[in-house]
Design a protein around this motif. Structure first.
Motif, PDB file in Angstrom:
ATOM      1  N   SER A  61       0.821  -1.214   0.000  1.00 41.77           N
ATOM      2  CA  SER A  61       0.000   0.000   0.000  1.00 41.77           C
ATOM      3  C   SER A  61       0.849   1.256   0.000  1.00 41.77           C
ATOM      4  CB  SER A  61      -0.924   0.017   1.224  1.00 41.77           C
ATOM      5  OG  SER A  61      -0.170   0.097   2.432  1.00 41.77           O
ATOM      6  N   GLU A  62       2.137   1.109   0.304  1.00 41.48           N
ATOM      7  CA  GLU A  62       3.086   2.204   0.270  1.00 41.48           C
ATOM      8  C   GLU A  62       4.481   1.601   0.255  1.00 41.48           C
ATOM      9  OE1 GLU A  62       3.015   4.620   3.759  1.00 41.48           O
ATOM     10  OE2 GLU A  62       3.182   2.918   5.132  1.00 41.48           O
ATOM     11  N   ALA A  63       5.483   2.401  -0.046  1.00 46.34           N
ATOM     12  CA  ALA A  63       6.855   1.906  -0.071  1.00 46.34           C
ATOM     13  C   ALA A  63       7.370   1.706   1.353  1.00 46.34           C
ATOM     14  CB  ALA A  63       7.751   2.892  -0.809  1.00 46.34           C
ATOM     15  N   ILE A  64       8.103   0.614   1.567  1.00 47.07           N
ATOM     16  CA  ILE A  64       8.767   0.383   2.851  1.00 47.07           C
ATOM     17  C   ILE A  64      10.212  -0.030   2.576  1.00 47.07           C
ATOM     18  CG2 ILE A  64       6.651  -0.281   4.059  1.00 47.07           C
ATOM     19  CD1 ILE A  64       7.530  -3.192   3.810  1.00 47.07           C
ATOM     20  N   GLY A  66       3.119   1.251  -9.593  1.00 52.32           N
ATOM     21  CA  GLY A  66       3.831   0.705  -8.455  1.00 52.32           C
ATOM     22  C   GLY A  66       3.300   1.191  -7.114  1.00 52.32           C
ATOM     23  N   VAL A  67       4.029   0.873  -6.041  1.00 51.80           N
ATOM     24  CA  VAL A  67       3.540   1.187  -4.697  1.00 51.80           C
ATOM     25  C   VAL A  67       3.531   2.690  -4.433  1.00 51.80           C
ATOM     26  CG1 VAL A  67       4.122  -1.040  -3.686  1.00 51.80           C
ATOM     27  CG2 VAL A  67       5.849   0.759  -3.740  1.00 51.80           C
ATOM     28  N   GLU A  68       4.369   3.440  -5.116  1.00 46.74           N
ATOM     29  CA  GLU A  68       4.352   4.883  -4.918  1.00 46.74           C
ATOM     30  C   GLU A  68       3.030   5.476  -5.393  1.00 46.74           C
ATOM     31  OE1 GLU A  68       6.761   3.191  -6.391  1.00 46.74           O
ATOM     32  OE2 GLU A  68       8.461   3.416  -5.016  1.00 46.74           O
ATOM     33  N   ALA A  69       2.556   5.016  -6.536  1.00 42.15           N
ATOM     34  CA  ALA A  69       1.265   5.486  -7.045  1.00 42.15           C
ATOM     35  C   ALA A  69       0.125   5.015  -6.151  1.00 42.15           C
ATOM     36  CB  ALA A  69       1.053   4.994  -8.480  1.00 42.15           C
ATOM     37  N   MET A  70       0.225   3.785  -5.665  1.00 36.42           N
ATOM     38  CA  MET A  70      -0.824   3.284  -4.780  1.00 36.42           C
ATOM     39  C   MET A  70      -0.848   4.058  -3.477  1.00 36.42           C
ATOM     40  SD  MET A  70      -2.113   1.203  -6.816  1.00 36.42           S
ATOM     41  CE  MET A  70      -3.487   0.921  -5.706  1.00 36.42           C
ATOM     42  N   ALA A  71       0.319   4.441  -2.968  1.00 35.50           N
ATOM     43  CA  ALA A  71       0.381   5.205  -1.724  1.00 35.50           C
ATOM     44  C   ALA A  71      -0.370   6.526  -1.858  1.00 35.50           C
ATOM     45  CB  ALA A  71       1.830   5.451  -1.328  1.00 35.50           C
ATOM     46  N   GLU A  72      -0.206   7.197  -2.994  1.00 38.43           N
ATOM     47  CA  GLU A  72      -0.900   8.465  -3.221  1.00 38.43           C
ATOM     48  C   GLU A  72      -2.405   8.240  -3.324  1.00 38.43           C
ATOM     49  OE1 GLU A  72      -2.059  12.321  -3.927  1.00 38.43           O
ATOM     50  OE2 GLU A  72      -0.230  11.497  -3.009  1.00 38.43           O
ATOM     51  N   LEU A  73      -2.815   7.190  -4.049  1.00 37.42           N
ATOM     52  CA  LEU A  73      -4.241   6.872  -4.158  1.00 37.42           C
ATOM     53  C   LEU A  73      -4.820   6.545  -2.782  1.00 37.42           C
ATOM     54  CD1 LEU A  73      -6.826   6.167  -5.749  1.00 37.42           C
ATOM     55  CD2 LEU A  73      -5.879   3.866  -6.079  1.00 37.42           C
ATOM     56  N   ASN A  74      -4.112   5.732  -2.016  1.00 42.62           N
ATOM     57  CA  ASN A  74      -4.605   5.348  -0.692  1.00 42.62           C
ATOM     58  C   ASN A  74      -4.679   6.548   0.251  1.00 42.62           C
ATOM     59  OD1 ASN A  74      -4.900   2.601  -1.329  1.00 42.62           O
ATOM     60  ND2 ASN A  74      -2.741   2.201  -0.943  1.00 42.62           N
ATOM     61  N   LYS A 110     -10.255  11.474   2.348  1.00 51.48           N
ATOM     62  CA  LYS A 110     -11.649  11.783   2.034  1.00 51.48           C
ATOM     63  C   LYS A 110     -12.593  11.191   3.077  1.00 51.48           C
ATOM     64  CE  LYS A 110     -11.716  12.232  -3.045  1.00 51.48           C
ATOM     65  NZ  LYS A 110     -12.276  11.653  -4.294  1.00 51.48           N
ATOM     66  N   LEU A 111     -12.403   9.906   3.378  1.00 54.99           N
ATOM     67  CA  LEU A 111     -13.338   9.234   4.277  1.00 54.99           C
ATOM     68  C   LEU A 111     -13.212   9.744   5.706  1.00 54.99           C
ATOM     69  CD1 LEU A 111     -15.542   7.211   4.655  1.00 54.99           C
ATOM     70  CD2 LEU A 111     -13.850   5.365   4.647  1.00 54.99           C
ATOM     71  N   TYR A 112     -11.989   9.864   6.201  1.00 54.45           N
ATOM     72  CA  TYR A 112     -11.823  10.395   7.559  1.00 54.45           C
ATOM     73  C   TYR A 112     -12.273  11.845   7.638  1.00 54.45           C
ATOM     74  CZ  TYR A 112      -9.100   6.305   9.072  1.00 54.45           C
ATOM     75  OH  TYR A 112      -8.697   5.041   9.411  1.00 54.45           O
ATOM     76  N   GLY A 113     -12.012  12.600   6.584  1.00 55.49           N
ATOM     77  CA  GLY A 113     -12.437  13.993   6.583  1.00 55.49           C
ATOM     78  C   GLY A 113     -13.939  14.129   6.705  1.00 55.49           C
ATOM     79  N   ALA A 131     -14.976   0.123   6.889  1.00 53.98           N
ATOM     80  CA  ALA A 131     -14.754   0.145   5.446  1.00 53.98           C
ATOM     81  C   ALA A 131     -13.296  -0.171   5.189  1.00 53.98           C
ATOM     82  CB  ALA A 131     -15.102   1.518   4.874  1.00 53.98           C
ATOM     83  N   SER A 132     -13.039  -1.305   4.568  1.00 52.75           N
ATOM     84  CA  SER A 132     -11.671  -1.652   4.188  1.00 52.75           C
ATOM     85  C   SER A 132     -11.441  -1.161   2.769  1.00 52.75           C
ATOM     86  CB  SER A 132     -11.458  -3.160   4.290  1.00 52.75           C
ATOM     87  OG  SER A 132     -11.507  -3.563   5.654  1.00 52.75           O
ATOM     88  N   ILE A 133     -10.452  -0.279   2.621  1.00 52.16           N
ATOM     89  CA  ILE A 133     -10.248   0.406   1.343  1.00 52.16           C
ATOM     90  C   ILE A 133      -8.850   0.084   0.805  1.00 52.16           C
ATOM     91  CG2 ILE A 133     -11.978   2.185   1.664  1.00 52.16           C
ATOM     92  CD1 ILE A 133      -9.865   4.050   2.780  1.00 52.16           C
ATOM     93  N   TYR A 134      -8.641  -1.191   0.560  1.00 57.34           N
ATOM     94  CA  TYR A 134      -7.356  -1.671   0.069  1.00 57.34           C
ATOM     95  C   TYR A 134      -7.061  -1.137  -1.335  1.00 57.34           C
ATOM     96  CZ  TYR A 134      -8.036  -5.045   3.880  1.00 57.34           C
ATOM     97  OH  TYR A 134      -8.252  -5.634   5.103  1.00 57.34           O
ATOM     98  N   ASN A 135      -5.884  -1.528  -1.844  1.00 55.27           N
ATOM     99  CA  ASN A 135      -5.428  -1.043  -3.147  1.00 55.27           C
ATOM    100  C   ASN A 135      -6.477  -1.160  -4.239  1.00 55.27           C
ATOM    101  OD1 ASN A 135      -2.889  -0.363  -2.205  1.00 55.27           O
ATOM    102  ND2 ASN A 135      -1.895  -2.226  -2.942  1.00 55.27           N
TER     103      ASN A 135
END
Length: 360
Positions: A179-182, A259-267, A273-276, A334-338
């Motif tokens: 979901s993000e780079a590690i 890649g994971v960098e793009a997914m990190a931004e999407l996530n 949005k949802l927490y806001g 709400a589970s909002i995976y990749n």
């Protein structure tokens, strides 16, 4: 084909493009006249699939050459036992950080094999936060330190990687891997059940540093020995071939998305949005400390718990599925995976706003 928005915590939604490709290849894989699930795991065709899946995962995560990547059975829960069997290496103690139900289960299993020092626990606040580095009471003689970066049930995520010095750090990344780079080099071992961000249930990925292999406790079953799995390319026995194949398709899809960098931004966008919305609407609430809110699993409650069943029934009618919270905590999640698209989160927020307007 009509696809709903699936917010299940696992088995979770898979990318539609992956499902469509797998469906097209189901009966006749690449002109072989058979399904890949019917092939020998020793065949050159499947070995090619397996090797590509591993390389794609290495590329996505930047896995160093001195780490083995294992595709194993038994889910992440089997690793609760396999980790002490493989990583105690003559020691008698391990440190565990307890931040929720999955940490608790890991601790219970580890106690069968060694003394467990609970280096920190947030049970006192009902697992609504993660401890800071300063709060960790680490043992100098621990064989390893175990933690769960993201607790699926409580929606609690660490905002840092614990510093354990020379003691190997072990992480259950089941619900946040990819979901993000590690920085994999910070860990002795990473494991992740597949059914959230990797693929279908039945597979568990283990990424382990080579120097930690080959010193299991006495009586360790052959199938539980990481070195045996590594030496046999994860094929000491017949592996879950179809799950492995589908994981490979997901890895390809992730590369295509950037890649994971793009997914990190999407996530990040989806979670913000949802927490806001939750934070600005008195009808809903999230109990987790803001700096430890999970990007993958968002639990929330309604102002009137008596409306829970109505909320779930109406959300299903709206094509928003599997929003019930875990049976142990109730409420919603709400589970909002990749693979959950951003428009799915938008649709959920629109429904929540309308529901609050009608029932608030």
């Amino acid at each position: 084909m009509s696809r709903i928005f699936n917010f299940c915590a696992g088995p979770a939604t898979l990318p539609t493009a992956v499902l469509e490709r797998a469906g097209g290849e189901l009966a006749d894989w690449h002109g072989t006249g058979m399904s890949i699930m019917e092939m020998s795991h020793r065949s050159k065709e499947f070995v090619g699939v397996a090797e590509k899946a591993e390389q794609d995962l290495r590329d996505l995560m930047g896995i160093p050459d001195n780490y083995k990547v294992l595709f194993m059975q038994g889910g992440a829960s089997s690793q609760f036992t396999m980790i002490p069997m493989n990583l105690l290496r003559g020691g008698s103690k391990a440190d565990y950080i307890n931040t929720g139900q999955w940490s608790t289960k890991a601790i219970k299993e580890a106690k069968r094999f060694c003394e467990v020092n609970v280096a920190a626990s947030t049970e006192g606040n009902n697992f609504t936060s993660a401890p800071s580095q300063a709060e960790l009471n680490l043992s100098p003689d621990a064989a390893y330190v175990h933690y769960t970066p993201n607790e699926t049930i409580g929606g609690v995520e660490f905002d840092y990687v614990p510093d354990t010095g020379d003691v190997p750090l072990v992480a259950d990344y089941s619900s946040s891997i990819l979901s993000e780079a590690i920085d994999v080099s910070k860990f002795g071992l990473i494991y992740a059940g597949a059914q959230k961000n990797i693929g279908p249930a039945g597979l568990c990925v283990v990424i382990v540093r080579e120097d930690l292999l080959g010193n299991t406790i006495e009586g360790t079953p052959t199938m539980f020995d990481y070195k045996v799995a590594a030496d046999n390319g994860s094929m000491y026995n017949t592996p879950p071939t179809y799950s492995w194949y589908l994981a490979g398709l997901v890895f390809e899809w992730l590369k295509e998305q950037g890649g994971v960098e793009a997914m990190a931004e999407l996530n990040r966008r989806k979670a913000e949005k949802l927490y806001g919305f939750i934070d600005t609407n008195d009808f809903y609430a999230n109990p987790v400390a803001k700096n430890n809110r999970s990007r993958m699993n968002v639990p929330f409650t309604l102002a009137d718990a008596g409306l829970d069943k109505t909320f779930l029934a109406e959300s299903e009618q709206a094509g928003l599925m599997n929003l019930a919270g875990h049976r142990s905590v109730g409420g919603m999640r709400a589970s909002i995976y990749n693979a959950v698209p951003e428009d799915g989160v938008d649709a959920l927020i629109a429904f929540m706003a309308d529901f609050a307007k009608r029932h608030g």
